[in-house]
Design a protein around this motif. Sequence first.
Motif, short mmCIF file in Angstrom:
data_model
loop_
_atom_site.label_atom_id
_atom_site.label_comp_id
_atom_site.label_asym_id
_atom_site.label_seq_id
_atom_site.Cartn_x
_atom_site.Cartn_y
_atom_site.Cartn_z
N THR A 4 -4.36 4.97 30.82
CA THR A 4 -3.31 5.60 31.61
C THR A 4 -3.54 7.11 31.76
O THR A 4 -2.91 7.75 32.58
N ALA A 5 -4.43 7.68 30.96
CA ALA A 5 -4.71 9.12 31.02
C ALA A 5 -5.63 9.43 32.20
O ALA A 5 -6.44 8.59 32.60
N PRO A 6 -5.51 10.63 32.76
CA PRO A 6 -6.40 11.03 33.86
C PRO A 6 -7.85 11.02 33.40
O PRO A 6 -8.17 11.45 32.29
N ARG A 7 -8.74 10.53 34.24
CA ARG A 7 -10.15 10.44 33.88
C ARG A 7 -10.91 11.65 34.43
O ARG A 7 -10.75 12.03 35.58
N ARG A 8 -11.74 12.22 33.55
CA ARG A 8 -12.53 13.37 33.96
C ARG A 8 -13.72 12.95 34.80
O ARG A 8 -14.27 13.74 35.56
N PHE A 9 -14.15 11.68 34.66
CA PHE A 9 -15.29 11.18 35.42
C PHE A 9 -14.82 10.15 36.43
O PHE A 9 -14.00 9.28 36.12
N GLU A 10 -15.34 10.24 37.64
CA GLU A 10 -14.97 9.33 38.71
C GLU A 10 -16.20 8.58 39.20
O GLU A 10 -17.32 8.82 38.74
N VAL A 11 -15.97 7.70 40.17
CA VAL A 11 -17.07 6.93 40.74
C VAL A 11 -18.12 7.84 41.35
O VAL A 11 -19.32 7.56 41.29
N ARG A 12 -17.69 8.95 41.92
CA ARG A 12 -18.63 9.88 42.54
C ARG A 12 -19.64 10.42 41.51
O ARG A 12 -20.81 10.65 41.83
N HIS A 13 -19.21 10.60 40.27
CA HIS A 13 -20.13 11.08 39.24
C HIS A 13 -21.19 10.01 38.92
O HIS A 13 -22.35 10.35 38.66
N LEU A 14 -20.77 8.77 38.89
CA LEU A 14 -21.72 7.66 38.69
C LEU A 14 -22.73 7.63 39.83
O LEU A 14 -23.94 7.48 39.60
N GLN A 15 -22.25 7.76 41.05
CA GLN A 15 -23.13 7.71 42.21
C GLN A 15 -24.13 8.87 42.21
O GLN A 15 -25.31 8.68 42.50
N LEU A 16 -23.66 10.06 41.87
CA LEU A 16 -24.54 11.22 41.85
C LEU A 16 -25.58 11.13 40.74
O LEU A 16 -26.73 11.55 40.91
N ALA A 17 -25.19 10.59 39.58
CA ALA A 17 -26.15 10.42 38.49
C ALA A 17 -27.23 9.41 38.88
O ALA A 17 -28.42 9.63 38.63
N ARG A 18 -26.82 8.31 39.50
CA ARG A 18 -27.79 7.32 39.96
C ARG A 18 -28.70 7.90 41.04
O ARG A 18 -29.91 7.63 41.06
N ALA A 19 -28.13 8.70 41.92
CA ALA A 19 -28.92 9.34 42.98
C ALA A 19 -29.97 10.26 42.40
O ALA A 19 -31.12 10.32 42.88
N LEU A 20 -29.61 10.99 41.34
CA LEU A 20 -30.54 11.92 40.71
C LEU A 20 -31.76 11.19 40.15
O LEU A 20 -32.91 11.58 40.41
N PHE A 21 -31.53 10.12 39.40
CA PHE A 21 -32.65 9.41 38.79
C PHE A 21 -33.48 8.66 39.84
O PHE A 21 -34.70 8.54 39.70
N ALA A 22 -32.82 8.17 40.89
CA ALA A 22 -33.57 7.53 41.97
C ALA A 22 -34.43 8.55 42.70
O ALA A 22 -35.58 8.26 43.08
N ALA A 23 -33.90 9.76 42.91
CA ALA A 23 -34.66 10.81 43.58
C ALA A 23 -35.88 11.22 42.74
O ALA A 23 -36.97 11.46 43.28
N LEU A 24 -35.70 11.31 41.43
CA LEU A 24 -36.82 11.64 40.55
C LEU A 24 -37.91 10.58 40.63
O LEU A 24 -39.11 10.90 40.69
#
Length: 209
Positions: A4-24
């Motif tokens: 129920t608490a606000p989350r500091r991480f969202e789906v966009r953070h997951l997408q950007l992390a995946r994008a980074l490793f795919a780009a590498l």
Amino acid sequence: MSDTAPRRFEVRHLQLARALFAALAAAMITFSADHSAAVGLSVFSGFAIATGLVFLLSAWLVHPAGRRTPGILLGILCLVAGMASGLPPLRSATLFFAVVITWALASGTAELVSGIVARRRGDTEARDAILIGAITIALGVALLIVNPAYSLEYFIHDAGQWFTLTGTTIGVGLFGGYAAVVAVFLAIAGLSPRRQTADRTTATAGERA
């Protein structure tokens, strides 16, 4: 973390992390003159393990209870594939095609199905999961078509020498192209405004009116 608490991480953070490793991974394949099975498996291993860890962390940091199964499943599939391709003595063309095809079909299907389920719930990230799942399955199908034993010798007059195009070279190149496409798409998805935010803004404006 409380659901129920606000989350500091969202789906966009997951997408950007995946994008980074795919780009590498895409950059390492693109700028390498060696497209052998050993190089392909080395890059794939790092990509798969890093992506798997991102999935597993996102299951708790991004998704609420009851919606963590897809992330855990995808994380496990990526980690297993990464570890299977991470042993240098076993790296061969056969292992490259076997591991990457199995991973692509399994993880692609899992992500596609999770995206379809998410779309029925009305989740904003459903479209992204469906598209990435379909692209990953397409990679597996494309690699199934490539013959690992294929070999073609050709001569380039400007270079003044003979070159050899092999099935392994094509396969590693296909993985590099896949990683580049996934990196671009996930980066765009991660940096795009959230549809949910736009809906809230519209609703607030309607209430004020």
